[in-house]
Design a protein around this motif. Structure first.
Motif, mmCIF file in Angstrom:
data_model
loop_
_atom_site.group_PDB
_atom_site.id
_atom_site.type_symbol
_atom_site.label_atom_id
_atom_site.label_comp_id
_atom_site.label_asym_id
_atom_site.label_seq_id
_atom_site.Cartn_x
_atom_site.Cartn_y
_atom_site.Cartn_z
ATOM 1 N N ASP A 19 3.472 -16.405 -8.362
ATOM 2 C CA ASP A 19 3.485 -14.979 -8.615
ATOM 3 C C ASP A 19 3.998 -14.200 -7.403
ATOM 4 O O ASP A 19 3.257 -13.918 -6.472
ATOM 5 N N TRP A 22 2.052 -11.090 -6.534
ATOM 6 C CA TRP A 22 0.776 -11.359 -5.858
ATOM 7 C C TRP A 22 1.004 -11.606 -4.377
ATOM 8 O O TRP A 22 0.289 -11.076 -3.531
ATOM 9 N N HIS A 23 2.053 -12.391 -4.053
ATOM 10 C CA HIS A 23 2.354 -12.676 -2.645
ATOM 11 C C HIS A 23 2.656 -11.383 -1.889
ATOM 12 O O HIS A 23 2.156 -11.172 -0.780
ATOM 13 N N GLY A 25 1.716 -8.370 -2.735
ATOM 14 C CA GLY A 25 0.495 -7.566 -2.684
ATOM 15 C C GLY A 25 -0.438 -8.015 -1.576
ATOM 16 O O GLY A 25 -1.017 -7.187 -0.855
ATOM 17 N N VAL A 26 -0.597 -9.316 -1.416
ATOM 18 C CA VAL A 26 -1.449 -9.851 -0.342
ATOM 19 C C VAL A 26 -0.896 -9.439 1.013
ATOM 20 O O VAL A 26 -1.626 -8.968 1.887
ATOM 21 N N LEU A 27 0.421 -9.585 1.185
ATOM 22 C CA LEU A 27 1.039 -9.214 2.457
ATOM 23 C C LEU A 27 0.918 -7.714 2.715
ATOM 24 O O LEU A 27 0.565 -7.293 3.820
ATOM 25 N N ALA A 29 -1.342 -5.586 1.495
ATOM 26 C CA ALA A 29 -2.741 -5.243 1.771
ATOM 27 C C ALA A 29 -3.139 -5.666 3.182
ATOM 28 O O ALA A 29 -3.827 -4.922 3.893
ATOM 29 N N ALA A 30 -2.701 -6.843 3.604
ATOM 30 C CA ALA A 30 -3.011 -7.313 4.959
ATOM 31 C C ALA A 30 -2.334 -6.421 6.000
ATOM 32 O O ALA A 30 -2.936 -6.070 7.019
ATOM 33 N N TYR A 31 -1.088 -6.044 5.731
ATOM 34 C CA TYR A 31 -0.371 -5.146 6.640
ATOM 35 C C TYR A 31 -1.107 -3.809 6.752
ATOM 36 O O TYR A 31 -1.385 -3.326 7.843
ATOM 37 N N LEU A 166 -1.519 -1.243 -4.883
ATOM 38 C CA LEU A 166 -1.751 -2.536 -4.266
ATOM 39 C C LEU A 166 -2.701 -2.465 -3.074
ATOM 40 O O LEU A 166 -3.208 -3.479 -2.635
ATOM 41 N N PRO A 168 -6.044 -1.577 -0.799
ATOM 42 C CA PRO A 168 -7.478 -1.516 -1.050
ATOM 43 C C PRO A 168 -7.972 -0.068 -1.083
ATOM 44 O O PRO A 168 -7.441 0.782 -0.382
#
Length: 169
Positions: A19, A22-23, A25-27, A29-31, A166, A168
């Motif tokens: 996905d 998803w990848h 979105g994770v990046l 959110a972490a950023y 995307l 939080p």
């Protein structure tokens, strides 16, 4: 193992395909989670940082051109610039090429602030990309810039609004 989207690294059980959204979105959110706290009292945090960076590193002849460059609605840009100006980071000046237009220029405080923030953001980015060696980090950044610029030419959207869902809460 075969099949798109089903490959995993045997050592970590991590999907290496799948996905794309998803990848990203994770990046993202972490950023956001890593960078936002570093921006401290900067008006409008990430957007303020993007504007300040574009003012310092770009050559947008007018406030409207700056808004278009960053894909920010011109009305919204007015409020964002107002707040950056109140903080003493930028100022509006007459554009010598078009006296009806205003050019946004950085102040001495704005230049110092951006230099400090760029160092902090770069450290956060290096931490986020620590799983890649230096060459792969450079390649990743180049590819990301290439894709983003290509998309922006095709479908200019406000990146902050497009990605907002995307981030939080």
């Amino acid at each position: 193992m075969s099949g798109t989207g089903s490959r995993q690294r045997a050592d970590a059980g991590v999907r290496t395909e799948g996905d794309f959204g998803w990848h990203l979105g994770v990046l993202l959110a972490a950023y956001h989670g890593s960078v936002s706290p570093l921006l401290g009292e900067l008006p409008h945090t990430t957007r303020g940082y993007q504007i300040l960076s574009a003012v310092v590193h770009g050559d947008q002849p007018t406030q409207a051109a700056l808004a278009a460059h960053l894909s920010i609605d011109r009305t919204v840009m007015t409020y964002l610039i107002d707040d950056l100006a109140k903080a003493g980071l930028v100022e509006r000046q007459l554009n010598p090429a078009d006296r009806r237009a205003r050019k946004i220029v950085v102040t001495e405080l704005g230049a110092r602030t951006l230099a400090d923030l760029e160092d902090r953001v770069r450290e956060a980015e290096e931490t986020l990309l620590a799983g890649l060696d230096e060459e792969r980090r450079a390649t990743f950044r180049d590819l990301l810039r290439h894709v983003a610029c290509g998309i922006r030419r095709i479908e200019p959207v406000d990146a902050c609004t497009a990605a907002e869902h995307l981030l939080p809460g």
